[in-house]
Design an enzyme around this catalytic site. Sequence first.
Site, short mmCIF file in Angstrom:
data_model
loop_
_atom_site.label_atom_id
_atom_site.label_comp_id
_atom_site.label_asym_id
_atom_site.label_seq_id
_atom_site.Cartn_x
_atom_site.Cartn_y
_atom_site.Cartn_z
N ALA A 1 -25.76 -40.13 -3.16
CA ALA A 1 -24.75 -39.59 -2.24
C ALA A 1 -24.50 -40.46 -1.03
O ALA A 1 -23.48 -40.30 -0.35
CB ALA A 1 -25.17 -38.18 -1.78
N THR B 1 -32.52 -36.76 2.45
CA THR B 1 -32.91 -36.73 1.05
C THR B 1 -33.46 -35.37 0.63
O THR B 1 -33.27 -34.93 -0.50
CB THR B 1 -33.96 -37.81 0.78
OG1 THR B 1 -35.02 -37.69 1.75
CG2 THR B 1 -33.34 -39.19 0.89
N GLY C 1 -41.77 -46.87 3.71
CA GLY C 1 -42.80 -45.86 3.82
C GLY C 1 -44.08 -46.37 3.17
O GLY C 1 -44.07 -46.80 2.02
N HIS D 1 -9.63 -73.77 -5.83
CA HIS D 1 -9.42 -75.20 -5.68
C HIS D 1 -10.46 -75.82 -4.74
O HIS D 1 -10.52 -75.47 -3.56
CB HIS D 1 -8.05 -75.51 -5.08
CG HIS D 1 -6.91 -74.77 -5.69
ND1 HIS D 1 -6.42 -75.05 -6.96
CD2 HIS D 1 -6.16 -73.76 -5.21
CE1 HIS D 1 -5.41 -74.25 -7.21
NE2 HIS D 1 -5.24 -73.45 -6.18
#
Length: 401
Positions: free
Chosen positions: A9, A86, A138, A312
């Site tokens: 998300a 989370t 962590g 190029h």
Amino acid sequence: MVQCVILAAGEGKRMRPLTGSRPKVMIPVANRPMLEHLINAIRDCGINEFVLVVGYHEAAVRHHFGDGSDFGVSIRYVTQKRQRGTGDAVLNVLSHVNGDFLLLNGDMILSREDIKAVLSSPSPALGICKSDHPRDFGVVTVKDGIITGFEEKSENPKSDLINAGLYLFNYDLFSHLKLITPSPRGELELTDALLPYIKAGSLHAVMLSSWADMGSPWDLLTANEVLLVSLSSCIEGEIEDGVVLKGAVQVGKGTVVKAGTYIEGPCVIGKDCRIGPHAYIRGATAIGDNCHIGHSIELKNSIVMNHSNIPHFNYVGDSVIASGCNFGAGTKIANLRHDKKCISAGGVNTRRKKFGAVIGDDVLFGINCSVNVGAVIGNRCRIAPHCFVTGVISDDSVVKR
């Protein structure tokens, strides 16, 4: 049957400007969105039921994966309407989970062997790995295969073992999630729900053999290198006489590789591209669909996304080029400091001695521009001819001499 929940998300702010028009999990690595690599690896471990938590630019995820049938799996979507952390993201899947489930972040690359190792562990389990810069993650402490402590991004970490963001849980997790409170940054953190397991001595540690975290744009190059190692040759486009292919090279349908071009694998080239004549493409390079890599170009160890043109007398090394970019003739990107020290980008140490630039979507360069090592150029920038570009350039900027 074990289900899989993937957290997809977030925007990925540290990935800007690449996340200006796409969610982090849809950034391509080795010509596929990083989330696709993850789903394929998990599917190959025997899991075919997925729940994706989506939010930022969720339409891109839904459009690419649909119901999952094209990938041999079943996919359901849950929208996290507000980015509240989370822990909140996982709480959103409460009604979609009915037993043991694999839970992981959607912004990493994992091996099948490591996924199988976590699935073989007693639940709850946490995938861990060693890091030479643990303060960025962590950190966990472990004794006899059990997690004994956890601390988030400490300046003085107690170990070099980090939380890899790969978990095996059962339904009990939700009872712990319902009790957590917002962290100092105002979010519900999944890791706070680990504390009861740690206190009870029931959280199992599974050491991973490899792990590629996608925290910053330069991490994409490392993951690209890792994924291309296992590339096998497949030529579906047209290869003209006088082209040299060395090592594993994939060329998509509708792509024409013109005479005099020299390609060193591993290299993957998408569909409907024009390559050469006389282009030199070196290893660990991924070129998306509808790209033009033209005459007298040297391109190495880079990611070039769809609809970008480097046509190029250009040099591009160790760089990430987003979609819809165009390089004027003679524009080049530097990728090495004279003192050979690690290169910083946006004030952050990339830990890479060779690193070029991060260039956002729809950036147009005039002729003969020079881009310094570690440059970060925002989306929709316009760079006038003969400019020297360095540092961080904001979205929609016009750079003149």
